[in-house]
Design an enzyme around this catalytic site. Structure first.
Site, mmCIF file in Angstrom:
data_model
loop_
_atom_site.group_PDB
_atom_site.id
_atom_site.type_symbol
_atom_site.label_atom_id
_atom_site.label_comp_id
_atom_site.label_asym_id
_atom_site.label_seq_id
_atom_site.Cartn_x
_atom_site.Cartn_y
_atom_site.Cartn_z
ATOM 1 N N ASP A 1 -42.908 -14.021 16.412
ATOM 2 C CA ASP A 1 -41.676 -13.666 15.702
ATOM 3 C C ASP A 1 -40.761 -12.803 16.589
ATOM 4 O O ASP A 1 -41.234 -11.849 17.237
ATOM 5 C CB ASP A 1 -42.080 -12.883 14.429
ATOM 6 C CG ASP A 1 -40.973 -12.833 13.398
ATOM 7 O OD1 ASP A 1 -40.113 -13.727 13.409
ATOM 8 O OD2 ASP A 1 -40.984 -11.894 12.568
ATOM 9 N N HIS B 1 -34.058 -15.320 7.997
ATOM 10 C CA HIS B 1 -34.797 -14.066 8.196
ATOM 11 C C HIS B 1 -34.283 -13.032 7.204
ATOM 12 O O HIS B 1 -33.201 -13.172 6.636
ATOM 13 C CB HIS B 1 -34.611 -13.567 9.637
ATOM 14 C CG HIS B 1 -35.452 -14.319 10.615
ATOM 15 N ND1 HIS B 1 -36.661 -13.850 11.063
ATOM 16 C CD2 HIS B 1 -35.272 -15.532 11.191
ATOM 17 C CE1 HIS B 1 -37.188 -14.741 11.887
ATOM 18 N NE2 HIS B 1 -36.367 -15.773 11.986
HETATM 19 P P1 13P Z 1 -37.818 -8.597 5.924
HETATM 20 O O1 13P Z 1 -38.685 -7.494 6.457
HETATM 21 O O2 13P Z 1 -36.476 -8.124 5.528
HETATM 22 O O3 13P Z 1 -38.497 -9.384 4.875
HETATM 23 O O4 13P Z 1 -37.570 -9.576 7.151
HETATM 24 C C1 13P Z 1 -38.663 -10.211 7.747
HETATM 25 C C2 13P Z 1 -38.250 -11.029 8.895
HETATM 26 O O5 13P Z 1 -37.195 -11.623 8.917
HETATM 27 C C3 13P Z 1 -39.208 -11.113 10.006
HETATM 28 O O6 13P Z 1 -38.770 -11.940 11.032
#
Ligand code: 13P
Length: 285
Positions: free
Chosen positions: A84, A210
């Site tokens: 990620d 995201h």
């Molecule tokens: P949130 O923490 O706002 O749910 O976002 C998660 C995210 O987009 C991780 O890549």
């Protein structure tokens, strides 16, 4: 089954649902997310941030990939492992070579040209390993800066940029900025669905959202209906675990360490099931 993310997103595109992509931080969290997805017969994308390595029992990307491969292959739902938000191409290369089935190169704060250059490099590396590459055009900011969506307008994705970015890079999945933000929103999230529809028409790769946490069921369901195929979520899972930690002082003596950990795990699992419901991914496999 441990499989490339692209296969999951293709099915989601065809059948018009989204695959939930929760972040996990350690063995236990990965296992409980797989358990929740298995119970709901939902495909799953496990998202892993390189910065988690320092606080985890998993010490290298190789260990992360081997461990997830092992538990994913024991489950009878399809599971992908996605690196990620990596801002370093060397890290992307390491994840690809370590066995991740997908990587996100995040060049969303770079110039368009630099973002294209590194994303293209990631796509080139990935093709020999059957790995799916996600990248971001526009920029999804932080909820702590989000008072009103107008503050973020500059950073939203335009359909022109989305189209040329996909053509210039050959990227397999595109993260777009349409008004969500990472973490807890200071203000009310307002999503630009008309923009999303235009982007959906402009490109034919799966679209990623995201900053799922705090965005709200109605907004997220509408985003799925307008063409989102992957929803990333983290903060809501962690905050639900923290919420489960509130114990009255006089009850502490009666509670064991395992009770506390179980309670936190249950809260994460329940919250994640809500996201499966929002994504419409239940009973898809
Ligand atoms: P949130 O923490 O706002 O749910 O976002 C998660 C995210 O987009 C991780 O890549």
């Amino acid at each position: 089954m441990f499989i490339p993310m692209g296969i999951l997103l293709r099915d989601a595109s065809l059948k018009r649902y989204a695959v939930p992509a929760p972040n996990f931080m350690n063995f236990k969290m990965a296992k409980l997310l797989i358990d929740a997805a298995s119970e709901k017969r939902s495909p799953l994308i496990l998202a892993y941030g390189g910065f988690f390595l320092k606080n985890s029992e998993l010490n290298t990307f190789k260990e992360v990939a081997e461990f997830i491969r092992y538990i994913a292959n024991k489950a009878d739902i399809p599971v992908a492992l996605n690196l990620d938000h990596s801002k370093k191409i060397e890290e992307v290369e390491e994840a690809i070579k370590s066995g991740f089935t997908s990587v996100m190169f995040d060049g969303s704060t770079l110039s368009y040209e630099e973002n294209v250059k590194y994303t293209k490099a990631a796509v080139n590396m990935a093709k020999y390993y059957n790995v799916t590459v996600e990248a971001e055009i526009g920029h999804v900011g932080e909820g702590s800066d989000y008072i009103v969506q107008d503050d973020f307008t500059e950073m939203l994705t335009s359909e022109q940029d989305a189209r040329s970015f996909v053509n210039d890079t050959g990227v397999h999945a595109l993260a777009v900025a349409i008004g969500t933000a990472h973490g807890v929103y200071k203000g009310e999230p307002k999503l630009d669905f008309e923009r999303l529809k235009r982007i959906r028409k402009a490109v034919d790769v799966p679209l990623v959202l995201h900053g799922g946490s705090g965005t709200g069921k109605d907004n997220l369901r509408k985003a799925v209906a307008c063409g989102i195929q992957k929803i990333n979520v983290f903060t809501d899972l962690i905050n639900s675990a923290k919420g489960a930690l509130v114990v009255k002082k006089e009850e502490l003596a009666k509670i064991s360490y395992f009770d506390i950990v179980d309670e936190m795990d249950r809260a994460v699992k329940n919250k994640f099931v809500e996201y499966i419901d929002i994504c419409g991914s239940e009973n898809r496999c």
